[in-house]
Write an enzyme that holds these catalytic residues in place. Structure first.
Site, PDB file in Angstrom:
ATOM      1  N   GLU A 151      24.516  -2.078  17.112  1.00 50.30           N
ATOM      2  CA  GLU A 151      25.494  -3.273  17.279  1.00 50.30           C
ATOM      3  C   GLU A 151      24.892  -3.688  18.595  1.00 50.30           C
ATOM      4  O   GLU A 151      25.218  -3.056  19.610  1.00 50.30           O
ATOM      5  CB  GLU A 151      27.008  -2.715  17.035  1.00 50.30           C
ATOM      6  N   ASP A 172      38.009  -5.421  23.876  1.00 49.22           N
ATOM      7  CA  ASP A 172      37.164  -4.355  24.771  1.00 49.22           C
ATOM      8  C   ASP A 172      38.182  -3.767  25.955  1.00 49.22           C
ATOM      9  O   ASP A 172      38.782  -4.549  26.499  1.00 49.22           O
ATOM     10  CB  ASP A 172      35.922  -5.003  25.437  1.00 49.22           C
TER      11      ASP A 172
END
Lengths: 431, 273
Positions: free
Chosen positions: B64, B75
């Site tokens: 990824e 995040d």
């Protein structure tokens, strides 16, 4: 608080529903671009907000808090000396500074914390720029018995430390955000990060009419009271509607609050004043619409005009007023601007400091630096007006919190000497 | 941007195979496959390249690549810092696409996906971005804030260009919604093992197992599990339960603390020989 035969809910919803959309889209803007983990949290809010919108008892309780706790209605003050000073339009000032905690923010904070309580939450979180929303949330949480955590950019904490002090004394935990531009947008990101871990027990009291649907609608509802009162008050005082209504625009909550009731009256010009900072072309401002530099994009859960580069990375913003220092703008205002219903202008830091001195000396009012933008915008326009015009300026908050910034902006040597003396006292005491 | 040689879609290796086939048709016989993660431009593109070399050597199959964004709301602190640092060093979308084209060519044993936020895609141009991904050989796109109901243009562009839009599900996703997400996801379903942002340890146990079982009973695609996988024990726990284990933050933490050699050692512990 609200006159006539209509119920409280009918009055508020009549003002808010003129603008608020159930699908969360305002022309090209709005929507709900949220990570999957927040889907249940948003579903819960949508469900409860839809329910309380119809719940007269909720609005009665809310309005009782506004009246008996916050001190509403706030006056609409005729600024006769300011009017004389310019010799043009009659100037009225809507006094949101006289709310408990000193700003319009408490209208929304009380509403959302009450909503949180109805949802069974025990904790609220909030972001804050200038600190007023943080103080309002901490206050509402204390009053209604919930715990509060407030996220604030490190840069803003330095600029607005008096509000940090009050938030902590009110029992809230204040968490400094130490990344990005260390301002409002970063505080929003950090509050969202908390919320994705805590939504089962926690409601996010978003402070402005931005963010993912239904936050722009919720905040608009809870701020609609400003314009409802102002409209009644000006009709009582003058027997007619104003020519223009001015409000400063960071995220857009006070502007939407005062604009909503006037929105259906097309001959009332609505003017949003953004933070011009160091001026157009300086790269140091937060004027997304007035300077034509905002570009449509998706961030922080919604689509609006953001100050961003060609890759879609958000730019750093700047304003003397921490509460206006935001990279996006309410999707409702972005749409109203595109449809020509709200005119956007900007006031620079210099114009704001000049305006503040005029207001203080002619009217004895001390508006927050954020609110002073609305005054500065009106002053910039006033030469085009005549004695038959009426301006309403929404004074969204009081300026006590800004004493350090204003003293610095005015280069006040006596104040600086006082700070040095105080610092020496503390240092000596610590030895 | 693209030098033209891959615009026909002809790519080396077996990356022409659709993502789901790559997952279920693994020739390696591994009980679980590993997807690793890199934030492009952090600490720099040269290190990204060396990391990807290690991924291939270690037997990871999926990578990824995250295009940094200034507001990465899903995040946690480690990735947040990496996003900000990458952008501060001047990383652009164009550089990320050029880098991706290079590694897709140089590491044919790996399947590459992009992870980013929706505004990066929108500003590039949704159709143009997805086409560029297809031309490079990027097989899937993970865009956590492209809420599928609001992102029809993006989903359609993915379908038209043969790039899989990977959707995320969580333990809080209702079964009704799981049916919907399972129907519209491409390649696989990304199961976030818990609430919260990336990087915090997940306690893998009965609840995770129940969640995966629930997803498995509904999903029509392979399933990948991520968020909080930090050790070989976590990976062993997931073996036999899902198809892919996604390891992101822990790899970056090891890189920051122990350098490339530390990452090599770590990968050896989590990826069966």
């Amino acid at each position: 608080m609200m006159s006539g035969h209509k119920t409280v809910f009918q009055t508020i919803s009549a003002a808010a529903e003129a603008l608020v959309k159930d699908d969360g889209y305002y022309g090209n803007y709005g929507g709900s671009f949220i990570p999957e983990i927040l889907v249940p949290a948003f579903a819960e809010i949508k469900e409860h907000f839809a329910a309380i919108k119809q719940d007269e008892a909720f609005w009665q309780e809310y309005c009782s808090l506004l009246a008996d706790y916050s001190g509403r209605p706030t006056p609409l003050t005729y600024a006769d000396r300011l009017t004389d000073y310019f010799g043009r339009a009659k100037i009225y000032v809507k006094r949101e500074d006289l709310n408990h905690t000193g700003a319009h923010k408490l209208n929304n904070a009380l509403g959302q914390v009450l909503l949180a309580k109805k949802m069974g939450k025990t904790r609220v979180i909030a972001e804050t720029g200038a600190g007023q929303h943080g103080v309002a949330t901490a206050t509402a949480a204390a009053k209604l018995g919930l715990t509060a955590t407030i996220y604030m950019g490190r840069e803003d904490m330095e600029r607005q430390y008096s509000n940090v002090f009050w938030m902590k004394r009110l029992g809230a935990e204040v968490i400094a955000v130490d990344y990005g531009s260390r301002t409002l947008k970063d505080a929003i990101n950090e509050a969202l990060r908390d919320w994705v871990s805590s939504f089962e027990t926690t409601h996010y009291v978003l402070g402005t009419a931005s963010g993912a649907h239904p936050f722009p609608a919720i905040v608009s509802y809870f701020q609609a009271v400003i314009g409802i009162e102002a409209k009644e008050q000006i009709l009582r005082a003058e027997g007619r509607l104003p020519s223009r209504v001015y409000a400063c625009v960071g995220g857009g909550s006070n502007a939407l609050g005062v604009f909503q009731a006037f929105y259906p009256h097309g001959d009332v010009e609505l003017v949003g004043v953004e933070a011009g900072g160091e001026g157009q072309g300086s790269g140091r401002h937060a004027a997304r619409i007035a300077y034509g530099e905002g570009k449509a994009g998706v961030a922080q859960g919604f689509k609006t005009l953001f100050l961003q580069n060609n890759d879609g990375q958000m730019k750093d913003t700047y304003s003397l007023a921490a509460g206006l220092d935001y990279v996006g703008v309410s999707p409702i205002l972005a749409d109203l601007s595109e449809r020509g219903r709200v005119r956007f202008t900007a006031a620079t830091d210099t114009e704001v400091v000049e305006a503040l001195e005029i207001i203080m000396k002619t009217e004895g009012l001390i508006p927050a630096l954020e609110s002073t933008h609305a005054f500065a915008g009106a002053f910039n326009d006033i030469t085009e007006s005549s004695g038959s015009d009426i301006f309403i300026i929404n004074m969204s908050g009081r300026g006590d919190k800004d004493i350090f910034n204003v003293a610095e902006g005015l280069q006040d040597d006596e104040w600086k000497a006082f700070i040095r003396r105080k610092a020496r006292q503390f240092e000596n005491a610590a030895r | 941007m693209m030098n033209g040689k891959h615009l026909s879609g002809e790519k080396p290796g077996n990356s022409k195979m659709r993502l789901a086939e790559r997952i279920t048709g693994s020739p390696s016989g591994q009980p679980i496959q590993i997807m690793t993660h890199q934030i492009l431009g952090y600490p720099d593109f040269d290190t990204n390249y060396e990391m990807i070399r290690l991924f291939q050597e270690s037997g990871a199959r999926f990578v990824e690549l995250q295009l940094p964004f200034s507001e990465p709301i899903a995040d946690g602190p480690v990735f947040l810092h990496a996003n900000q640092a990458s952008l501060a060093s001047g990383t652009t979308t164009k550089q990320c696409l050029e880098f991706a084209e290079r590694v897709v060519t140089d590491f044919p044993g790996l399947s590459f996906l992009f992870m980013t936020y929706y505004n990066v895609v929108i500003q590039y141009g949704i159709e143009e971005f997805v086409k560029a991904c297809a031309a490079i050989g990027i097989q899937g796109l993970i865009v956590p804030d492209a809420y599928p109901e609001e992102s029809q243009e993006f989903m359609e562009a993915c379908r038209q260009n043969g790039v899989e839009p990977i959707l995320i599900v969580t333990p809080y996703t209702s079964s009704e919604r799981l049916v919907y997400l399972s129907a519209v996801t491409g390649g696989f379903l990304y199961c976030a093992a818990r609430k919260g942002v990336t990087g915090t340890k997940t306690s893998f146990g009965k609840e995770t197992e129940a969640f995966i079982t629930r997803v498995r009973s509904i999903a029509r695609t392979p399933i990948a599990v991520g968020f909080g996988i930090q050790s070989d024990q976590d990976v062993r726990f997931l073996e036999g339960k899902c198809d892919i284990a996604i390891i992101g933050t822990q790899i970056l933490t090891v890189l920051e603390q122990e350098g490339l050699s530390g990452v090599k050692r770590f990968l050896k512990t989590i990826i069966p020989a």
